[in-house]
Design an enzyme around this catalytic site. Sequence first.
Site, PDB file in Angstrom:
ATOM      1  N   VAL A 119      33.465  22.097  -3.818  1.00 41.37           N
ATOM      2  CA  VAL A 119      34.107  23.375  -4.139  1.00 41.37           C
ATOM      3  C   VAL A 119      33.047  24.436  -4.429  1.00 41.37           C
ATOM      4  CG1 VAL A 119      36.267  22.359  -4.938  1.00 41.37           C
ATOM      5  CG2 VAL A 119      34.440  22.784  -6.581  1.00 41.37           C
ATOM      6  N   HIS A 120      33.380  25.674  -4.052  1.00 42.55           N
ATOM      7  CA  HIS A 120      32.450  26.785  -4.230  1.00 42.55           C
ATOM      8  C   HIS A 120      33.241  28.087  -4.270  1.00 42.55           C
ATOM      9  CE1 HIS A 120      32.996  25.910   0.046  1.00 42.55           C
ATOM     10  NE2 HIS A 120      32.832  27.214   0.267  1.00 42.55           N
ATOM     11  N   LEU A 121      32.692  29.045  -4.964  1.00 41.84           N
ATOM     12  CA  LEU A 121      33.313  30.353  -5.131  1.00 41.84           C
ATOM     13  C   LEU A 121      32.628  31.356  -4.219  1.00 41.84           C
ATOM     14  CD1 LEU A 121      35.205  32.317  -6.682  1.00 41.84           C
ATOM     15  CD2 LEU A 121      33.389  32.522  -8.402  1.00 41.84           C
TER      16      LEU A 121
END
Length: 160
Positions: A119-121
């Site tokens: 996951v990454h923003l």
Amino acid sequence: MAKQLWAPWRLEYIVQADDETGCIFCRAATLDDDEGLVVSRGSSAFVLLNKFPYSSGHLMVASYRHVGEFAELTDEEALEVHRLAERGMAALSEVYGPQGYNLGWNLGRIAGAGIVDHVHLHVVPRWAGDTNFMPVLADVKVLPEHLHETRRRLADAWPS
């Protein structure tokens, strides 16, 4: 009539991501900053440029730990990801002066995630009229600056 924003150049990113072995975020974390396009490093998360950006300065913030589910982030990781995104917007504002930002988590392939297992923003700077005819008519994305120069400028402007 519905309006659509097409991003055909993104397919190259998705195909490349499927062809690469290993996680791009885990790999970038081990490279030197210029090679990995890393802009800033924290204790549990880091910031890097997107190699296939929606706009100049498109950042991604990820934990060092390989985490595939948003709920698996520790409180420390989640807080640092958001703090790094905040600092990223400050650096982008200083260097490029965008008029707005899109921040987003694409969780799962159906939600647009090109990398589903880490996951990454996304931090995407925006300007009035920042979509142009080149990607639509010619399947070409025009960036005014080399990614390594963007990385250097943002790293130099990174707030303490």
